[in-house]
Design a protein around this motif. Structure first.
Motif, PDB file in Angstrom:
ATOM      1  N   LEU A  52      40.862  35.582  57.628  1.00 49.38           N
ATOM      2  CA  LEU A  52      40.438  35.106  58.946  1.00 49.38           C
ATOM      3  C   LEU A  52      39.028  34.529  58.949  1.00 49.38           C
ATOM      4  N   GLY A  53      38.331  34.609  57.813  1.00 50.87           N
ATOM      5  CA  GLY A  53      36.982  34.064  57.713  1.00 50.87           C
ATOM      6  C   GLY A  53      35.912  34.992  58.268  1.00 50.87           C
ATOM      7  N   ILE A  54      36.254  36.268  58.415  1.00 56.12           N
ATOM      8  CA  ILE A  54      35.302  37.253  58.921  1.00 56.12           C
ATOM      9  C   ILE A  54      34.860  38.112  57.744  1.00 56.12           C
ATOM     10  N   GLY A  55      33.625  37.971  57.330  1.00 55.26           N
ATOM     11  CA  GLY A  55      33.133  38.703  56.170  1.00 55.26           C
ATOM     12  C   GLY A  55      33.572  38.030  54.883  1.00 55.26           C
ATOM     13  N   LEU A  56      32.822  38.226  53.847  1.00 56.84           N
ATOM     14  CA  LEU A  56      33.121  37.640  52.537  1.00 56.84           C
ATOM     15  C   LEU A  56      33.435  36.149  52.637  1.00 56.84           C
ATOM     16  N   SER A  57      32.711  35.465  53.493  1.00 62.50           N
ATOM     17  CA  SER A  57      33.018  34.057  53.750  1.00 62.50           C
ATOM     18  C   SER A  57      32.718  33.150  52.553  1.00 62.50           C
ATOM     19  N   ARG A  58      31.957  33.622  51.600  1.00 61.18           N
ATOM     20  CA  ARG A  58      31.650  32.801  50.424  1.00 61.18           C
ATOM     21  C   ARG A  58      32.621  33.018  49.281  1.00 61.18           C
ATOM     22  N   THR A  59      33.576  33.900  49.486  1.00 60.07           N
ATOM     23  CA  THR A  59      34.559  34.205  48.453  1.00 60.07           C
ATOM     24  C   THR A  59      35.935  33.730  48.918  1.00 60.07           C
ATOM     25  N   VAL A  60      36.676  33.129  48.019  1.00 60.93           N
ATOM     26  CA  VAL A  60      38.028  32.661  48.340  1.00 60.93           C
ATOM     27  C   VAL A  60      38.896  33.882  48.651  1.00 60.93           C
ATOM     28  N   SER A  61      39.624  33.818  49.771  1.00 60.62           N
ATOM     29  CA  SER A  61      40.396  34.975  50.215  1.00 60.62           C
ATOM     30  C   SER A  61      41.478  35.383  49.216  1.00 60.62           C
ATOM     31  N   SER A  62      42.022  34.435  48.469  1.00 61.30           N
ATOM     32  CA  SER A  62      43.030  34.808  47.471  1.00 61.30           C
ATOM     33  C   SER A  62      42.392  35.638  46.351  1.00 61.30           C
ATOM     34  N   LYS A  63      41.132  35.355  46.019  1.00 64.72           N
ATOM     35  CA  LYS A  63      40.425  36.150  45.015  1.00 64.72           C
ATOM     36  C   LYS A  63      40.162  37.557  45.551  1.00 64.72           C
ATOM     37  N   VAL A  64      39.794  37.640  46.816  1.00 61.76           N
ATOM     38  CA  VAL A  64      39.586  38.948  47.445  1.00 61.76           C
ATOM     39  C   VAL A  64      40.877  39.751  47.380  1.00 61.76           C
ATOM     40  N   GLY A  65      41.993  39.122  47.728  1.00 67.23           N
ATOM     41  CA  GLY A  65      43.285  39.791  47.691  1.00 67.23           C
ATOM     42  C   GLY A  65      43.645  40.282  46.301  1.00 67.23           C
ATOM     43  N   ARG A  66      43.400  39.457  45.280  1.00 63.09           N
ATOM     44  CA  ARG A  66      43.701  39.854  43.897  1.00 63.09           C
ATOM     45  C   ARG A  66      42.832  41.038  43.473  1.00 63.09           C
ATOM     46  N   GLU A  67      41.556  41.010  43.847  1.00 55.86           N
ATOM     47  CA  GLU A  67      40.655  42.082  43.437  1.00 55.86           C
ATOM     48  C   GLU A  67      40.926  43.390  44.177  1.00 55.86           C
ATOM     49  N   LEU A  68      41.466  43.294  45.383  1.00 53.53           N
ATOM     50  CA  LEU A  68      41.777  44.496  46.159  1.00 53.53           C
ATOM     51  C   LEU A  68      43.177  45.032  45.878  1.00 53.53           C
TER      52      LEU A  68
END
Length: 158
Positions: A52-68
């Motif tokens: 949704l673009g809230i927090g971690l806005s400088r990181t690609v959300s797919s990368k966030v998903g993979r890391e989590l």
């Protein structure tokens, strides 16, 4: 074998006597359940808010998903195992409780949603912004998981 007979077996199985009769059995497993839910909920919240673009806005959300993903799967496994043990302590109460049935329905729906549509919507190419489908997917995910949590809390209070 019917669902009722499974719950009746859980209610009578000597294997789960510790959960039913121990002063600390239920409380210890409930504590583990809460820790697992915290890990699971944190992974979901951070991942969906990133879409949704809230927090971690400088990181690609797919990368966030993979890391989590490992945290998500460990939290999910812990919540399922500890949840099953908690149900074994109050099997017949859970079987007849409308909030438990709602929780299980929402849980199945959110897992099916996560494993299909949400994962595809979450896979965003580097350098691109999440589209409407990805954002809608994040809102649906958060809504369903919130429903699971609220229905779970209702089991103890209704």
């Amino acid at each position: 074998m019917s669902l009722l007979s499974i719950f009746q077996w859980l209610a009578a199985a000597p294997l789960f006597d510790v959960m039913r009769n121990s002063k600390w059995g239920f409380a210890s497993v409930e504590m583990l359940h809460l820790v697992a839910l915290t890990a699971l909920g944190g992974a979901i919240l951070i991942g969906d808010l990133a879409i949704l673009g809230i927090g971690l806005s400088r990181t690609v959300s797919s990368k966030v998903g993979r890391e989590l993903a490992p945290l998500f799967w460990m939290g999910l496994a812990g919540a399922v195992v500890s949840g099953a043990l908690l149900v074994s302590a109050e099997a017949m109460k859970c079987y007849y409780h409308p909030a438990f049935r709602l929780k299980m329905l929402l849980f199945v729906l959110v897992l099916a949603f996560y494993l299909t549509l949400h994962r595809r919507a979450q896979d965003i190419a580097p350098g691109t912004q999440p589209g409407r489908l990805a954002k809608l997917s994040a809102v649906v995910s958060l809504t369903l998981w919130l429903g699971v949590g609220l229905a779970g809390r209702a089991i103890g209070f209704l």
